[in-house]
Design an enzyme around this catalytic site. Structure first.
Site, PDB file in Angstrom:
ATOM      1  N   CYS A  82       0.820  -1.206   0.000  1.00 61.69           N
ATOM      2  CA  CYS A  82       0.000   0.000   0.000  1.00 61.69           C
ATOM      3  C   CYS A  82       0.858   1.262   0.000  1.00 61.69           C
ATOM      4  O   CYS A  82       0.417   2.334  -0.377  1.00 61.69           O
ATOM      5  CB  CYS A  82      -0.924   0.024   1.208  1.00 61.69           C
ATOM      6  SG  CYS A  82      -2.366  -0.995   0.982  1.00 61.69           S
TER       7      CYS A  82
ATOM      8  N   CYS B 282      -2.085 -29.714  -0.508  1.00 64.35           N
ATOM      9  CA  CYS B 282      -1.614 -28.460   0.100  1.00 64.35           C
ATOM     10  C   CYS B 282      -0.613 -28.778   1.218  1.00 64.35           C
ATOM     11  O   CYS B 282      -0.900 -29.580   2.111  1.00 64.35           O
ATOM     12  CB  CYS B 282      -2.797 -27.697   0.669  1.00 64.35           C
ATOM     13  SG  CYS B 282      -2.335 -26.252   1.633  1.00 64.35           S
TER      14      CYS B 282
HETATM   15 ZN   LIG Z   1      -4.490 -25.701   2.323  1.00 66.64          ZN
END
Ligand SMILES: [Zn+2]
Length: 249
Positions: A186, A243
């Site tokens: 930002c 994952c």
């Molecule tokens: Zn995950």
């Protein structure tokens, strides 16, 4: 609840989905807000005004003049003060019932591990990829719902990752650590002022819903906003069984 609380929260109590029971649940809840900037401001003000009994605010930064265009929990008098302190004072001015714990240091993995463990819901209001992944790891480890928001230029995103839900992805399922984008801070990017208010308000709504188990959360759905056309689109996000953070090992 005492008489002044019954009065203060009457518009919540009138909601069939909440009632006295739901409001009492909020008063007994603990929310962790990481980041007290553009997203963290509306999140903190709404969770505070709505009577989330304990709020922990983490931010290592101090308020500067460029923040005031969109970070609505801070005032001109707060410039130079820690953002977390400023937010604590803003909540206290609205609702002195709420206990606010202030952590004026950077949210690293060790700190997050401690804080996430004791929270009922976690709100990611940060603006960098590294901290987002650290928050996600802690939430997966402690099985805490994570309400995640992001806003840059005219574009916003918001969703809920809930490790208690078998079908829910985690942040790393959707944004793998290996595919780290070029960091957009930002500090150098433009941000349309009300965009952080819209996304932050959605985050606050989702956190309250999760705390009282009302309605259908954004779990597994990424809500995206194009502020130029004010168009919302929704993207289904599946869980990645491979994952490295939440997958089955
Ligand atoms: Zn995950």
């Amino acid at each position: 609840m005492n008489d002044s609380q019954l009065l203060r929260y009457s518009r919540h109590i009138l909601l069939d989905e909440l009632g006295i029971e739901g409001q009492q649940q909020l008063l007994a809840s603990h929310a962790l807000i990481v980041g007290a900037g553009g997203l963290g401001s509306p999140v903190a003000l709404y969770l505070g005004s709505a009577g989330v009994g304990h709020i922990t605010v983490v931010d290592h930064d101090t308020v500067d003049a460029t923040n005031l265009q969109r970070q609505i929990a801070h005032t001109l008098a707060d410039v130079g003060r820690p953002k977390s302190r400023s937010v604590q004072q803003s909540i206290a001015a609205i609702n002195p019932d709420v206990q606010v714990t202030v952590i004026s240091q950077r949210a690293d993995a060790a700190l997050l591990n401690d804080l996430v463990k004791n929270a009922d819901v976690v709100l990611d209001c940060t603006d960098n990829f590294t901290t987002r992944h650290a928050i996600n790891r802690a939430c997966v480890q402690h099985r805490k719902p994570l309400v995640s928001g992001a806003a840059i230029r005219f574009d916003g995103q918001v969703t809920v990752y809930d490790p208690r839900d078998e079908a829910s992805p985690c942040y790393a399922c959707v944004f793998p650590e290996s595919s780290a984008p070029v960091e957009e801070q930002c500090a150098t990017m433009g941000v349309f002022a009300p965009l952080v208010g819209i996304i932050g308000s959605v985050q606050a709504a989702e956190a309250l819903k999760v705390l009282v188990n009302v309605g259908k959360p954004l779990t597994g759905r990424l809500l995206m906003l194009d502020g130029r056309s004010m168009g919302f689109t929704e993207l289904r996000m599946p869980r990645n069984i491979k994952c490295p953070v939440c997958g089955h090992h």
